[in-house]
Design an enzyme around this catalytic site. Structure first.
Site, PDB file in Angstrom:
ATOM      1  N   CYS A 107       6.066  -0.010   7.459  1.00  0.00           N
ATOM      2  CA  CYS A 107       5.677   1.127   6.630  1.00  0.00           C
ATOM      3  C   CYS A 107       6.874   1.549   5.787  1.00  0.00           C
ATOM      4  O   CYS A 107       7.992   1.615   6.294  1.00  0.00           O
ATOM      5  CB  CYS A 107       5.229   2.275   7.532  1.00  0.00           C
ATOM      6  SG  CYS A 107       4.704   3.756   6.649  1.00  0.00           S
ATOM      7  N   LEU A 108       6.626   1.832   4.520  1.00  0.00           N
ATOM      8  CA  LEU A 108       7.706   2.258   3.632  1.00  0.00           C
ATOM      9  C   LEU A 108       8.347   3.571   4.089  1.00  0.00           C
ATOM     10  O   LEU A 108       9.516   3.814   3.812  1.00  0.00           O
ATOM     11  CB  LEU A 108       7.193   2.387   2.195  1.00  0.00           C
ATOM     12  CG  LEU A 108       6.712   1.081   1.553  1.00  0.00           C
ATOM     13  CD1 LEU A 108       6.115   1.360   0.171  1.00  0.00           C
ATOM     14  CD2 LEU A 108       7.810   0.053   1.483  1.00  0.00           C
ATOM     15  N   HIS A 131      -2.793   7.098   7.025  1.00  0.00           N
ATOM     16  CA  HIS A 131      -1.854   8.057   6.417  1.00  0.00           C
ATOM     17  C   HIS A 131      -2.568   9.319   5.960  1.00  0.00           C
ATOM     18  O   HIS A 131      -2.071  10.429   6.178  1.00  0.00           O
ATOM     19  CB  HIS A 131      -1.123   7.438   5.227  1.00  0.00           C
ATOM     20  CG  HIS A 131       0.108   6.679   5.583  1.00  0.00           C
ATOM     21  ND1 HIS A 131       1.201   7.257   6.190  1.00  0.00           N
ATOM     22  CD2 HIS A 131       0.419   5.376   5.406  1.00  0.00           C
ATOM     23  CE1 HIS A 131       2.132   6.348   6.372  1.00  0.00           C
ATOM     24  NE2 HIS A 131       1.687   5.186   5.907  1.00  0.00           N
ATOM     25  N   GLY A 133       0.840  -1.187   0.000  1.00  0.00           N
ATOM     26  CA  GLY A 133       0.000   0.000   0.000  1.00  0.00           C
ATOM     27  C   GLY A 133       0.875   1.236   0.000  1.00  0.00           C
ATOM     28  O   GLY A 133       2.036   1.185   0.410  1.00  0.00           O
ATOM     29  N   GLN A 190       2.929   9.892   1.508  1.00  0.00           N
ATOM     30  CA  GLN A 190       4.216   9.198   1.497  1.00  0.00           C
ATOM     31  C   GLN A 190       5.065   9.564   0.286  1.00  0.00           C
ATOM     32  O   GLN A 190       6.251   9.258   0.254  1.00  0.00           O
ATOM     33  CB  GLN A 190       4.004   7.684   1.539  1.00  0.00           C
ATOM     34  CG  GLN A 190       3.446   7.209   2.866  1.00  0.00           C
ATOM     35  CD  GLN A 190       3.272   5.708   2.850  1.00  0.00           C
ATOM     36  OE1 GLN A 190       2.256   5.203   2.414  1.00  0.00           O
ATOM     37  NE2 GLN A 190       4.291   5.010   3.327  1.00  0.00           N
ATOM     38  N   HIS A 226      -4.417   0.947   7.407  1.00  0.00           N
ATOM     39  CA  HIS A 226      -3.082   1.533   7.530  1.00  0.00           C
ATOM     40  C   HIS A 226      -2.933   2.723   6.578  1.00  0.00           C
ATOM     41  O   HIS A 226      -2.479   3.804   6.984  1.00  0.00           O
ATOM     42  CB  HIS A 226      -2.024   0.459   7.218  1.00  0.00           C
ATOM     43  CG  HIS A 226      -0.623   0.953   7.273  1.00  0.00           C
ATOM     44  ND1 HIS A 226       0.229   0.651   8.309  1.00  0.00           N
ATOM     45  CD2 HIS A 226       0.098   1.724   6.408  1.00  0.00           C
ATOM     46  CE1 HIS A 226       1.406   1.219   8.090  1.00  0.00           C
ATOM     47  NE2 HIS A 226       1.355   1.878   6.936  1.00  0.00           N
ATOM     48  N   GLU A 227      -3.327   2.539   5.318  1.00  0.00           N
ATOM     49  CA  GLU A 227      -3.199   3.625   4.336  1.00  0.00           C
ATOM     50  C   GLU A 227      -4.174   4.763   4.628  1.00  0.00           C
ATOM     51  O   GLU A 227      -3.842   5.937   4.447  1.00  0.00           O
ATOM     52  CB  GLU A 227      -3.380   3.102   2.912  1.00  0.00           C
ATOM     53  CG  GLU A 227      -2.366   2.039   2.491  1.00  0.00           C
ATOM     54  CD  GLU A 227      -0.921   2.418   2.734  1.00  0.00           C
ATOM     55  OE1 GLU A 227      -0.563   3.610   2.624  1.00  0.00           O
ATOM     56  OE2 GLU A 227      -0.127   1.508   3.047  1.00  0.00           O
TER      57      GLU A 227
END
Length: 184
Positions: free
Chosen positions: A93-94, A139, A45, A50, A135-136
Site C-alpha cells: 500500500c502506498l 480504504h 490504485g 490516501q 483493496h481500494e
C-alpha cells in the site's frame, strides 16, 4: 499535480468515507491529480483517503499493457458480491511503504459505482483488477490491508508501522506523516 500520500497512522485512513455528488468541487481535477500521484508512486490504485479526503472515490490502473490494462474511476462504489475461493496474494500500500503481506481475498467482485462521467455502472471483475478494487474499496470503508492480518503478524509489524507514522522511512514520492516530529 502530485498530492502528498497520507501515511499509516493518520485518522483519515480509518474513517468510513462519505458519498459525494456531481457538484463536488473540482472533482475532475482531483481525479487527474490522483492519477498523477498514483503513477508517480508506481501504484496500481489510490483512494481519496490516501490523499487526505474522506470521500467515496478511488481509482485503479493495473498497468501499461493495453490488452490487460484495467483503468477506471469509482465514485460512491458499493461492492455487491465477492465470490470464489479465497486466494492469498502479497499486497502492499502506498500509505504503508515497505510493508508487504499476504492477504486473503476472493477472486471475483461485483461492484456498482459511478464513473467520472457520473454514469452508473455495474460490473463483475476477476483476478488482479478485482483484488485492486477490493483493496481500494477497503480504504473508503476505513480498512487497511494490515487490518486483515492475524494478531501475531500485526504485532510483529508494529514497530515498522510506528516508524512509518513518524516519518522514519524513505520513499520516492511525497508523503504526509501524522506523527512526524517537527525539526528544530
Amino acid at each position: 499535480m502530485k498530492l502528498p500520500i497520507v501515511a499509516y497512522g493518520d485518522p483519515v485512513l480509518k474513517k468510513v468515507c462519505g458519498p459525494i455528488d456531481e457538484a463536488y468541487p473540482d472533482l475532475q481535477q482531483l481525479i487527474i491529480n490522483m492519477f498523477d500521484t498514483m503513477n508517480n508512486a508506481s501504484g496500481v490504485g489510490l483512494a481519496a483517503p490516501q490523499v487526505g479526503l474522506p470521500i467515496r472515490l478511488f481509482i485503479v490502473d493495473t498497468g501499461s499493457d493495453d490488452k490487460a490494462r484495467y483503468k477506471k474511476v469509482f465514485i460512491n462504489a458499493e461492492i455487491l458480491e465477492e465470490t470464489g475461493e479465497l486466494w492469498a496474494f502479497n499486497e502492499g500500500c502506498l500509505s504503508i511503504p515497505d510493508v508487504r503481506e499476504d492477504v486473503m481475498r476472493k477472486p471475483n467482485v461485483t461492484i456498482r459505482y459511478y464513473d467520472e462521467k457520473w454514469e452508473l455502472q455495474e460490473e463483475t471483475v476477476s483476478g488482479m483488477p478485482a483484488r485492486v478494487i477490493q483493496h481500494e474499496y477497503d480504504h473508503i470503508q476505513g480498512t487497511l490491508f494490515t487490518d486483515k492480518l492475524g494478531l501475531l503478524r500485526k504485532r510483529m509489524l508494529q514497530s515498522k508501522l510506528d516508524n512509518i507514522s513518524k516519518g522514519n522511512i524513505s520513499t520516492d514520492y511525497k508523503m504526509r506523516f501524522p506523527n512526524q516530529r517537527k525539526k528544530r
